[in-house]
Design an enzyme around this catalytic site. Structure first.
Site, PDB file in Angstrom:
ATOM      1  N   ARG A  50       0.827  -1.207   0.000  1.00 56.19           N
ATOM      2  CA  ARG A  50       0.000   0.000   0.000  1.00 56.19           C
ATOM      3  C   ARG A  50       0.863   1.259   0.000  1.00 56.19           C
ATOM      4  NH1 ARG A  50      -3.321  -2.418   4.010  1.00 56.19           N
ATOM      5  NH2 ARG A  50      -3.464  -0.616   5.386  1.00 56.19           N
ATOM      6  N   TYR A  96       0.510   4.503  -2.460  1.00 53.61           N
ATOM      7  CA  TYR A  96       0.301   5.875  -1.971  1.00 53.61           C
ATOM      8  C   TYR A  96       1.368   6.805  -2.528  1.00 53.61           C
ATOM      9  CZ  TYR A  96      -2.642   3.450   1.464  1.00 53.61           C
ATOM     10  OH  TYR A  96      -3.585   2.653   2.069  1.00 53.61           O
ATOM     11  N   TYR A 137     -12.623   9.131  -0.153  1.00 55.97           N
ATOM     12  CA  TYR A 137     -13.862   8.952   0.608  1.00 55.97           C
ATOM     13  C   TYR A 137     -13.671   9.313   2.085  1.00 55.97           C
ATOM     14  CZ  TYR A 137     -11.811   4.404   1.879  1.00 55.97           C
ATOM     15  OH  TYR A 137     -10.978   3.423   2.338  1.00 55.97           O
TER      16      TYR A 137
END
Lengths: 64, 259
Positions: B64, B68, B90
């Site tokens: 991850r 990013y 979100y």
């Protein structure tokens, strides 16, 4: 009305009766064995030919 | 001067999208988005001048943190080409968003005006659905992996919120449910840590906020020990009510009464 329009309509009508919402979604769900959220996500994703609806995390805590 | 707006869409489709975020999406030269729900993706596509999904970049990496990092570079790349860029994610865009803080830090020295627009987070939804007022007992809030990894000081007399329990100990991009199998041992360690302070029968709430108007949030009340075998949702937030009552400082109480 397709499901996307239906969900958009729901957002505009917070006083829409819960019974009406549930009846509509239940009738849709009877065709597929899914819970409501899965059903909405899958159907909209399918309608948009976008199966990549997996949740994506935005934070990671690493230790290396 | 170039401007970057970082906006959140909230949790519930369209209902949580603030007026200012809608205007930012509609009037930016281009919108970059990383969203977890297909209806809001479509809304952004339909209501922006140009919209670019970051899904392909996100899912193209194993780790991850690598995704990013690439997303941060992509935002900078688009800022070189456009004057008004809107980056949309979100929830609240600064809550549990590694790239938001990194983008802000990396652009500090650049001639870019950055505005972050607040939005509704899962915690706001939790407060409303469980009717919790944080002013009454206070609140502790930790990310699950961080809570497990660090010698975290917490108190059982104050409600505890744990974020990202569903991906505890996982740093990879999750492409299928089987990627979550290894978390079971981390959840066990997590419960072991909690039950050194709480009783194993202490009740908590497994909470997933509703993403759709007209659909109820998913709230399951269970004991801490039950969590070991529970199928924790990836989007779940754990709420652990206080187990002990707060003790009152007798000296302060005396002073208050005197006045």
């Amino acid at each position: 009305m397709n499901l996307y329009n239906f969900v958009e309509n729901l957002a505009s009508n917070p006083f829409l009766s819960q019974g009406m919402v549930e009846r509509y979604l239940k009738s849709c769900q009877e065709q597929q064995d899914m819970n409501t959220s899965e059903f909405i996500r899958n159907t909209i994703a399918y309608e948009e030919a976008d199966n990549n609806y997996l949740a994506c995390e935005t934070k990671v805590v690493s230790w290396d | 001067m170039k401007k970057l707006i970082i906006a959140g869409t909230g949790i519930k489709f369209l209902s949580h999208l603030t007026y200012e975020a809608q205007r930012a999406i509609k009037t930016s030269d281009c919108v970059l988005y990383l969203l977890n729900e297909p209806a809001i993706k479509k809304w952004v596509e339909d209501n922006s001048n140009k919209a670019y999904s970051l899904d392909a970049i996100y899912f193209s990496n194993e780790k991850r943190k690598d995704s990013y990092s690439r997303i941060e570079k992509e935002v900078e790349f688009f800022l070189e080409r456009y004057d008004h860029v809107c980056f949309v994610t979100y929830g609240n865009p600064v809550f549990f968003s590694s790239f938001t803080s990194n983008i802000v830090n990396s652009l500090k020295k650049e001639e870019v005006n950055i505005e972050i627009m607040p939005a509704i987070s899962a915690l706001d939804c939790l407060y409303a659905d469980l009717a919790i007022d944080p002013s009454e007992q206070g609140l502790q809030s930790f990310e699950a992996t961080s809570f497990l990894l660090n010698d975290q000081i917490f108190s059982t007399d104050t409600p505890l919120v744990i974020w990202q329990v569903g991906v505890i100990g996982i740093t990879d991009i999750i492409k299928q449910e089987t990627d979550l199998r290894k978390r079971a041992k981390y959840i066990d360690l997590f419960i072991d840590k909690l039950t050194k302070s709480y009783s194993p029968s202490h009740e908590c709430y497994h909470y997933v906020a509703s993403q759709y108007p007209g659909v109820q949030s998913n709230v399951v009340k269970l004991t801490l020990n039950d969590l070991r075998l529970f199928d924790v949702d990836r989007l779940a937030t754990l709420f652990i009510p206080a187990e002990k009552k707060k003790s009152i400082n007798a000296n302060i109480l005396k002073l208050l009464k005197e006045n």
